[in-house]
Structures are given as structure tokens and as C-alpha cells.
Design an enzyme around this catalytic site. Structure first.
Site, PDB file in Angstrom:
ATOM      1  N   SER A 105       9.247  80.846  -4.244  1.00 31.75           N
ATOM      2  CA  SER A 105      10.642  81.027  -4.629  1.00 31.75           C
ATOM      3  C   SER A 105      11.301  79.671  -4.899  1.00 31.75           C
ATOM      4  CB  SER A 105      11.363  81.849  -3.545  1.00 31.75           C
ATOM      5  OG  SER A 105      12.608  82.323  -3.992  1.00 31.75           O
ATOM      6  N   ASP A 155      10.428  92.455  -9.012  1.00 38.35           N
ATOM      7  CA  ASP A 155      11.260  91.406  -8.436  1.00 38.35           C
ATOM      8  C   ASP A 155      12.700  91.590  -8.912  1.00 38.35           C
ATOM      9  OD1 ASP A 155      12.511  88.984  -7.702  1.00 38.35           O
ATOM     10  OD2 ASP A 155      10.637  87.878  -7.898  1.00 38.35           O
ATOM     11  N   HIS A 186      10.015  90.611  -4.647  1.00 39.22           N
ATOM     12  CA  HIS A 186      10.149  89.166  -4.485  1.00 39.22           C
ATOM     13  C   HIS A 186       9.395  88.655  -3.265  1.00 39.22           C
ATOM     14  CE1 HIS A 186      12.045  85.373  -5.591  1.00 39.22           C
ATOM     15  NE2 HIS A 186      12.327  85.163  -4.316  1.00 39.22           N
TER      16      HIS A 186
END
Length: 213
Positions: A105, A155, A186
Site C-alpha cells: 500500500s 480493491d 486491499h
């Protein structure tokens, strides 16, 4: 170590032929978060895991953002430079070759920025849930540098077109890019670990073959 610029953990490996991993956590993580993942992806590799120096509502990050998915690109550039300098200093301190970044991320995004701004610092990258970090990156030569991008089909944060754009940008710069999309969101999953292990195993094999040749 306190004389390096970033708070970090260093775990020396016992498999010296393994490329070290630079572990870059997501928002709200720290230098401990990805150690288990790094150990699972490449058992015996040395692990260098810094903490992001930006706080967002008390949560560590590697650069500022203006809103979710909207990055402060001036800060991205500054922080990528600072992280690259940290990696170079840590390499001297711990006697390491150039590492492969393993980022999740926000950590994947700063790793992508380092690839685009300071490509000499990394030997490659595993980018889990990455977005385009810079709207107008400089022209760089990545010269076959291996990059794995793993996206989540469901996501809610990263549009598929954004991660695809990142893959295209890095490939155009010369990187050897593999882009996998998994049927997940995610969050990280066992499938991420499996894909990363297989990809890294292929990289290690090809390097051994090249050395033998």
C-alpha cells in the site's frame, strides 16, 4: 541503530546468496509489521525495515497525502530521496547489496517512487496494492530491473486502471514487470505470499543461471 535517518529494524540473514529485502509498511504500520511476511517470502534473507517518518492522525506513513488516493507529490519526491539515502547508508552500515523492496500500500507507493527517482538504489521491487505515485515521473532507465505488482480485483481504494498505468510506466522505463491481479480486496492474503514467493524464486534462479554463465 539510532545513527541512521529512519527508525528501523534490521534482521541479518543466514542465506547470504539471497537478495536482502527492504520492507515498507502500509499506513499505520511500523518497522515490525512486515517482518513475518519478509521471512516467509524469502527465508534466510536479510531484512531491512524502516518506519515511515510522516504521521497522519498518529499513523506512520512514508509521505503525505492530501486525501485518500491524492498524494502530495512534492513530499513524495522529498521522502523518496530521504528513503533512498537511508537505504544507501544502511547498506554501508550492515554491508548489504542493493535490496529488493517489498512494499504494501503506502509502502509500495514509496517503493515505486524510489524506482522512478533513484533507480540505482533498488535491485527490484514487489509492489503489493500499489498506485501511481507521481503524475509526471522523470525519464529513467530501469534496464531490466525485476518488478512484481500485485493488485486486488475488488480493491475499493485503487482503481484497476491506476495500477495498470503504473505497470505500463515502469515497463516503458525498461523494467521487467509482471502484473498480477488476484480476486481479493486491499488487504493482504495468502495468495500474495504465494505469488511473491514464486516470483522471487524465479528471480533468484535466473540470477544464479547468469552467474554460472
Amino acid at each position: 541503530m539510532t545513527d541512521l535517518s529512519h527508525i528501523h529494524r534490521f534482521v541479518p540473514g543466514n542465506r547470504h546468496e539471497a537478495t536482502p529485502l527492504l520492507l515498507l509498511h502500509g499506513t499505520g504500520g511500523d518497522e515490525n509489521d512486515l517482518l513475518p511476511l519478509g521471512q516467509a517470502v524469502s527465508p534466510g534473507a536479510s531484512l531491512l525495515s524502516p518506519r515511515g517518518q510522516v504521521l497522519e492522525h498518529g499513523m506512520p506513513r512514508f509521505f503525505r497525502r492530501l486525501a485518500e488516493g491524492v498524494f502530495d507529490e512534492d513530499d513524495v519526491r522529498r521522502r523518496a530521496d530521504a528513503l533512498a539515502d537511508f537505504v544507501n547508508d544502511a547498506r554501508k552500515c550492515y554491508d548489504l547489496p542493493a535490496p529488493i523492496a517489498l512494499g504494501y500500500s503506502n509502502g509500495a507507493n514509496i517503493a515505486a517512487a524510489v524506482l522512478q527517482l533513484r533507480p540505482d538504489v533498488l535491485a527490484g521491487a514487489i509492489l503489493l496494492r500499489a498506485m501511481v505515485p507521481l503524475s509526471d515521473p522523470p525519464a529513467v532507465k530501469l534496464d531490466g530491473k525485476p518488478v512484481l505488482i500485485v493488485s486486488g480485483q475488488f480493491d475499493p481504494i485503487i482503481p484497476a486502471s491506476n495500477s495498470q498505468r503504473l505497470a505500463i510506466e515502469l515497463a516503458k522505463a525498461g523494467a521487467d514487470v509482471q502484473h498480477r491481479t488476484l480476486p481479493i480486496g486491499h488487504q493482504l492474503s495468502q495468495a500474495d505470499l504465494t505469488v511473491a514467493q514464486e516470483w522471487l524464486g524465479g528471480i533468484d534462479t535466473s540470477r544464479s543461471d547468469n552467474a554460472a554463465a
